[in-house]
Design a protein around this motif. Structure first.
Motif, PDB file in Angstrom:
ATOM      1  N   GLN A 158     -47.723  -6.744  48.432  1.00  9.73           N
ATOM      2  CA  GLN A 158     -47.363  -7.987  47.756  1.00  9.73           C
ATOM      3  C   GLN A 158     -47.721  -9.211  48.578  1.00  9.73           C
ATOM      4  OE1 GLN A 158     -43.683  -8.478  45.373  1.00  9.73           O
ATOM      5  NE2 GLN A 158     -43.143  -6.434  46.118  1.00  9.73           N
ATOM      6  N   VAL A 159     -47.546  -9.125  49.897  1.00  9.61           N
ATOM      7  CA  VAL A 159     -47.802 -10.295  50.747  1.00  9.61           C
ATOM      8  C   VAL A 159     -49.188 -10.262  51.380  1.00  9.61           C
ATOM      9  CG1 VAL A 159     -45.344 -10.563  51.238  1.00  9.61           C
ATOM     10  CG2 VAL A 159     -46.766  -9.232  52.806  1.00  9.61           C
ATOM     11  N   GLN A 212     -45.097 -14.936  59.165  1.00  7.16           N
ATOM     12  CA  GLN A 212     -44.334 -15.468  58.039  1.00  7.16           C
ATOM     13  C   GLN A 212     -44.434 -14.528  56.839  1.00  7.16           C
ATOM     14  OE1 GLN A 212     -42.552 -17.700  59.839  1.00  7.16           O
ATOM     15  NE2 GLN A 212     -42.674 -19.173  58.179  1.00  7.16           N
ATOM     16  N   ARG A 213     -45.614 -14.018  56.585  1.00  3.84           N
ATOM     17  CA  ARG A 213     -45.784 -13.106  55.451  1.00  3.84           C
ATOM     18  C   ARG A 213     -45.054 -11.781  55.675  1.00  3.84           C
ATOM     19  NH1 ARG A 213     -51.926 -12.692  53.710  1.00  3.84           N
ATOM     20  NH2 ARG A 213     -52.466 -13.476  55.769  1.00  3.84           N
ATOM     21  N   LEU A 265     -41.506 -12.359  54.872  1.00  3.98           N
ATOM     22  CA  LEU A 265     -41.309 -12.356  53.421  1.00  3.98           C
ATOM     23  C   LEU A 265     -41.290 -10.932  52.886  1.00  3.98           C
ATOM     24  CD1 LEU A 265     -41.099 -13.758  50.691  1.00  3.98           C
ATOM     25  CD2 LEU A 265     -43.582 -14.054  50.722  1.00  3.98           C
ATOM     26  N   ALA A 266     -42.168 -10.079  53.400  1.00  7.16           N
ATOM     27  CA  ALA A 266     -42.170  -8.674  52.977  1.00  7.16           C
ATOM     28  C   ALA A 266     -40.845  -8.001  53.301  1.00  7.16           C
ATOM     29  CB  ALA A 266     -43.321  -7.931  53.660  1.00  7.16           C
ATOM     30  N   PRO A 282     -41.924 -21.006  54.585  1.00  4.92           N
ATOM     31  CA  PRO A 282     -42.645 -19.739  54.437  1.00  4.92           C
ATOM     32  C   PRO A 282     -44.161 -19.888  54.495  1.00  4.92           C
ATOM     33  CG  PRO A 282     -41.846 -20.490  52.315  1.00  4.92           C
ATOM     34  CD  PRO A 282     -41.237 -21.398  53.345  1.00  4.92           C
ATOM     35  N   GLY A 295     -54.024 -17.498  52.183  1.00  5.94           N
ATOM     36  CA  GLY A 295     -52.692 -16.943  52.397  1.00  5.94           C
ATOM     37  C   GLY A 295     -51.624 -17.740  51.676  1.00  5.94           C
ATOM     38  N   HIS A 334     -51.664 -16.876  48.095  1.00  5.50           N
ATOM     39  CA  HIS A 334     -51.084 -15.547  47.901  1.00  5.50           C
ATOM     40  C   HIS A 334     -49.557 -15.625  47.889  1.00  5.50           C
ATOM     41  CE1 HIS A 334     -51.914 -11.074  48.307  1.00  5.50           C
ATOM     42  NE2 HIS A 334     -50.587 -11.148  48.281  1.00  5.50           N
ATOM     43  N   VAL A 335     -48.985 -16.336  48.856  1.00  8.15           N
ATOM     44  CA  VAL A 335     -47.522 -16.466  48.929  1.00  8.15           C
ATOM     45  C   VAL A 335     -46.989 -17.226  47.728  1.00  8.15           C
ATOM     46  CG1 VAL A 335     -45.642 -17.554  50.231  1.00  8.15           C
ATOM     47  CG2 VAL A 335     -47.379 -16.223  51.427  1.00  8.15           C
ATOM     48  N   VAL A 395     -46.669 -14.846  44.918  1.00  5.74           N
ATOM     49  CA  VAL A 395     -45.514 -13.949  45.068  1.00  5.74           C
ATOM     50  C   VAL A 395     -44.234 -14.645  44.625  1.00  5.74           C
ATOM     51  CG1 VAL A 395     -44.076 -12.708  46.722  1.00  5.74           C
ATOM     52  CG2 VAL A 395     -46.555 -12.580  46.904  1.00  5.74           C
TER      53      VAL A 395
END
Length: 310
Positions: free
Chosen positions: A121-122, A141-142, A145-146, A161, A169, A172-173, A176
């Protein structure tokens, strides 16, 4: 009917010795909403995020999270995940091992497939076997988040975040977080990046010196704000300048740009709308119109500077 509230805070106060970090803060965050938290350094953002994550206890006021009153004890509320001041990671462990260890600390028996899904997902699948010590700030940071996603939270609390993320990136975040909100997860997002907040948040709360100076939709913030400067690019710059000079409420900024093709005007939204209508009626194509400084940033500066004055 109004959406149920993931967070309902009334009169929250928090002091550290003689320092008042939060002074009567009210906050409402609806289910499935991405709510931005903005403020200068020392405004109380980190303290408020800590209260939401159960890392601190308020001195006064009432706080309900996911419909449950928060007890006067240090404990993470059920259904809440996130991080403050960056995620806590084990540098000697791989990304996959970090997620397994963090899940175990929470007492969760997480399957390998769930860990792999969170990494996917991240966007960290390709580095799942790499040690976190070699990760960039954005990758850490990712990974944080995961880790938060592993618990399938109903409220996600995130501090910067997008810090350190490259454009890919960040996109992508953003994807999510948008998908989580669509599925009903509430997100409280603290950031100094106004572009991130404007892209993601439906509502924002601005803090200054521990107090709420604004809370509500971004559209309301723009409407209540003072005049803004706008860049205006048209098919006929000279004719557009003449029309702008003849439109009530429009002020031309002569020094606003060195580009002869761009006109910079200062106006409230209704006057700007009037100018656009007049341009179209005159057969002048509007090719670009955008604030020089975003409405959120302009309001942030105006409100926090006003609060800081004696």
């Amino acid at each position: 009917m109004d959406a149920p509230l993931a967070i309902r805070a009334r009169g929250i106060t928090k002091c550290f010795g003689d320092v008042v970090a939060l002074d009567g803060v009210d906050l409402d965050v609806a289910a499935g909403q991405i709510h931005g938290l903005v403020g200068p350094n020392g405004a109380g953002k980190t303290t408020l995020l800590g209260l939401l994550l159960g890392l601190a206890v308020a001195d006064g006021g009432n706080l309900e999270i996911l419909g449950t009153p928060v007890a006067r004890a240090l404990a993470a509320p059920d259904g809440v995940a996130g991080f403050v001041d960056g995620p806590g990671l084990y540098p000697s462990l791989t990304a996959r091992q970090n997620l397994a260890a963090l899940a175990a600390l929470h007492g969760s028996d997480v399957a390998t497939t769930a860990i792999d899904d969170a990494l996917e997902q991240v966007g960290l699948t390709d580095v799942a076997g790499d040690r976190a010590s070699g990760f960039s700030l954005g990758m850490r940071q990712r990974l944080g988040l995961a880790a938060a996603l592993l618990t399938r939270p109903r409220l996600l609390v995130l501090d910067e975040p997008a810090n350190g993320l490259d454009p890919a990136g960040k996109r992508h975040v953003h994807g999510v977080l948008t998908r989580l909100a669509t599925d009903g997860t509430s997100v409280v997002l603290s950031s100094h990046r106004m572009d991130d907040l404007e892209a993601l948040c439906s509502e924002v709360t601005i803090l200054a010196t521990g107090r709420v100076v604004f809370t509500g939709p971004l559209a309301k913030l723009a409407a209540e704000n003072r005049e803004l400067d706008y860049r205006l690019r048209t098919s006929d710059p000279q004719a557009a300048r003449r029309l702008a000079a003849d439109t009530a409420g429009i002020h031309i900024d002569v020094a606003g740009t060195r580009d002869a093709e761009v006109l910079v005007v200062r106006a409230l939204v209704p006057a700007l709308d009037d100018l656009v209508v007049r341009l179209v009626h005159a057969g002048i194509a509007v090719r670009e119109i955008a604030p020089v400084v975003s409405p959120l940033e302009a309001a942030f500066l105006a409100l926090t500077e006003q609060e800081a004055r004696p």
